[in-house]
Design an enzyme around this catalytic site. Sequence first.
Site, mmCIF file in Angstrom:
data_model
loop_
_atom_site.group_PDB
_atom_site.id
_atom_site.type_symbol
_atom_site.label_atom_id
_atom_site.label_comp_id
_atom_site.label_asym_id
_atom_site.label_seq_id
_atom_site.Cartn_x
_atom_site.Cartn_y
_atom_site.Cartn_z
ATOM 1 N N ARG A 271 -51.937 46.676 -60.611
ATOM 2 C CA ARG A 271 -53.141 47.381 -61.090
ATOM 3 C C ARG A 271 -53.502 46.981 -62.509
ATOM 4 O O ARG A 271 -54.661 46.673 -62.812
ATOM 5 C CB ARG A 271 -52.898 48.902 -61.040
ATOM 6 C CG ARG A 271 -53.016 49.509 -59.675
ATOM 7 C CD ARG A 271 -52.640 50.986 -59.733
ATOM 8 N NE ARG A 271 -51.204 51.120 -59.954
ATOM 9 C CZ ARG A 271 -50.366 51.647 -59.079
ATOM 10 N NH1 ARG A 271 -50.811 52.141 -57.946
ATOM 11 N NH2 ARG A 271 -49.070 51.728 -59.334
ATOM 12 N N ILE A 272 -52.513 46.984 -63.414
ATOM 13 C CA ILE A 272 -52.809 46.722 -64.827
ATOM 14 C C ILE A 272 -53.149 45.241 -65.025
ATOM 15 O O ILE A 272 -54.084 44.896 -65.756
ATOM 16 C CB ILE A 272 -51.649 47.180 -65.733
ATOM 17 C CG1 ILE A 272 -51.428 48.691 -65.564
ATOM 18 C CG2 ILE A 272 -51.940 46.857 -67.211
ATOM 19 C CD1 ILE A 272 -50.187 49.253 -66.260
ATOM 20 N N ALA B 140 -49.222 51.920 -75.370
ATOM 21 C CA ALA B 140 -50.366 51.354 -74.642
ATOM 22 C C ALA B 140 -51.121 52.393 -73.812
ATOM 23 O O ALA B 140 -52.327 52.278 -73.624
ATOM 24 C CB ALA B 140 -49.910 50.191 -73.764
ATOM 25 N N THR C 186 -46.779 44.653 -72.433
ATOM 26 C CA THR C 186 -47.040 46.102 -72.396
ATOM 27 C C THR C 186 -46.332 46.707 -71.178
ATOM 28 O O THR C 186 -46.680 47.806 -70.755
ATOM 29 C CB THR C 186 -48.561 46.396 -72.276
ATOM 30 O OG1 THR C 186 -49.086 45.612 -71.196
ATOM 31 C CG2 THR C 186 -49.302 46.081 -73.556
ATOM 32 N N HIS D 230 -44.586 51.447 -78.245
ATOM 33 C CA HIS D 230 -44.795 51.852 -76.842
ATOM 34 C C HIS D 230 -45.933 52.879 -76.714
ATOM 35 O O HIS D 230 -45.719 54.015 -76.290
ATOM 36 C CB HIS D 230 -43.488 52.407 -76.255
ATOM 37 C CG HIS D 230 -43.446 52.361 -74.756
ATOM 38 N ND1 HIS D 230 -42.302 52.175 -74.032
ATOM 39 C CD2 HIS D 230 -44.420 52.485 -73.825
ATOM 40 C CE1 HIS D 230 -42.562 52.191 -72.738
ATOM 41 N NE2 HIS D 230 -43.864 52.373 -72.594
ATOM 42 N N ARG E 298 -42.314 46.399 -69.772
ATOM 43 C CA ARG E 298 -41.018 46.960 -70.163
ATOM 44 C C ARG E 298 -40.285 45.936 -71.024
ATOM 45 O O ARG E 298 -40.270 44.739 -70.710
ATOM 46 C CB ARG E 298 -40.171 47.298 -68.934
ATOM 47 C CG ARG E 298 -40.559 48.590 -68.229
ATOM 48 C CD ARG E 298 -40.262 49.837 -69.065
ATOM 49 N NE ARG E 298 -40.631 51.070 -68.404
ATOM 50 C CZ ARG E 298 -41.801 51.703 -68.557
ATOM 51 N NH1 ARG E 298 -42.728 51.198 -69.359
ATOM 52 N NH2 ARG E 298 -42.042 52.836 -67.931
ATOM 53 N N GLU F 9 -35.627 49.930 -77.646
ATOM 54 C CA GLU F 9 -36.585 50.856 -78.246
ATOM 55 C C GLU F 9 -35.802 52.076 -78.685
ATOM 56 O O GLU F 9 -35.007 52.576 -77.887
ATOM 57 C CB GLU F 9 -37.645 51.284 -77.230
ATOM 58 C CG GLU F 9 -38.620 50.176 -76.896
ATOM 59 C CD GLU F 9 -39.631 50.550 -75.807
ATOM 60 O OE1 GLU F 9 -39.869 51.752 -75.599
ATOM 61 O OE2 GLU F 9 -40.167 49.638 -75.184
HETATM 62 C C1 8YV Z 1 -45.632 55.947 -71.162
HETATM 63 C C2 8YV Z 1 -45.318 53.850 -69.710
HETATM 64 O O1 8YV Z 1 -45.979 55.957 -72.482
HETATM 65 O O2 8YV Z 1 -46.259 54.898 -67.847
HETATM 66 C C3 8YV Z 1 -45.422 54.120 -68.261
HETATM 67 O O3 8YV Z 1 -44.648 53.512 -67.496
HETATM 68 O O4 8YV Z 1 -44.600 53.015 -70.126
HETATM 69 C C4 8YV Z 1 -46.137 54.630 -70.654
HETATM 70 O O5 8YV Z 1 -47.366 54.925 -70.080
HETATM 71 C C5 8YV Z 1 -44.217 56.288 -71.082
HETATM 72 O O6 8YV Z 1 -43.596 55.815 -69.976
HETATM 73 C C6 8YV Z 1 -44.042 57.791 -71.193
HETATM 74 O O7 8YV Z 1 -42.869 58.246 -70.557
#
Ligand code: 8YV
Length: 338
Positions: A157-158, A288, A236, A286, A238, A267
């Site tokens: 999707r992204i 995004a 953006t 982190h 992992r 992180e």
């Molecule tokens: C969140 C993300 O900020 O959705 C995800 O997988 O990495 C980010 O949108 C984060 O995971 C919040 O728990």
Amino acid sequence: MAKPKVFVTRIIPEGGLKVIREYCDVDLWVEDLPPSYEVLLEHSQACDGVVSLLTDRIDAHFMDSCPQLRVVSNFAVGFDNIDIPSATNRGILVGHTPGVLTETTADFAFALLMSLARRIPEGIEYVRNDQWQTWGPMLLMGQDVHHSVLGLVGLGRIGVEMAKRARGFDMRVLYTDMYRREDLEASMGLEYASFDDVLRSADFISVHTPLTAETRHLLSKDAFSKMKKTAIVINTARGPIIDTEALTEALQNGVIGGAALDVIDPEPLRADHPLVNMPNCIVVPHIASASETTRTHMAEIAAYNLLAGLRGEKLPNGLNPEAVGTLRQTLPRTFEVL
Ligand code: 8YV
């Protein structure tokens, strides 16, 4: 009748919290730092549901320590912090928050790409440090984004939203993925390529794949050595998809041009890490998906996943719907209103 007991491991936007509070007896972790694994266990062991974050490790031992647990609702689209097969084996439903953060995350990935290509953080520093004496014909020249080549590692999707943004800048878009999307190749003008071809041909390489055993350290020393010397890597997704040490060396030795990282392993990254202080590297914490609207939608989805799981129903955004058939039989409780 009693309300279900739930542990919410951090303060999430009120849009979701108020729904959870209405129907549940909520233990809310209000500290800035996440609970340790031991504290997470302690707070969850008598709970029927947990709203977790990517910082919470939800493994088999955790599930076995929480005998009443019916549902884990992750406030994230990524779910590498949760052992899904163990949850399914134990009849515990797991939810996540896809969809609502797709465009917000792609916007941010593209912003990172543009910032580094056009050296915006360096320009800001330059002015802040009062180095700006005159207009300079050679000052802070960067790379063009328009008509360059974007390589997408992952076309979920992204990734698709990132491709859309790139097409608006007349970029050529290559993608590599386990699944070929010929429909999108035709409708959006994307080109399918091998991983190596993406590495070799792209000016910008943006990572949009989940973290799995296969994608851990996918961008390694070997991968960097195949990239253009000017290539900019954007992550953006992992942190552990990129080998941080290999990336640091690649930037230090001029193997690639730069990196823009919303996620990093580990992180948080401490300020004295070499990557933080390189002019051709951007590290942000982190964020995004961090728009007010998106985080509120994520909280609402997490709340509705939680409530459905407490009722023993299929979650609106579930990761293991098959577990509905094998829900923990040890659950004598029924809840009012739910
Ligand atoms: C969140 C993300 O900020 O959705 C995800 O997988 O990495 C980010 O949108 C984060 O995971 C919040 O728990």
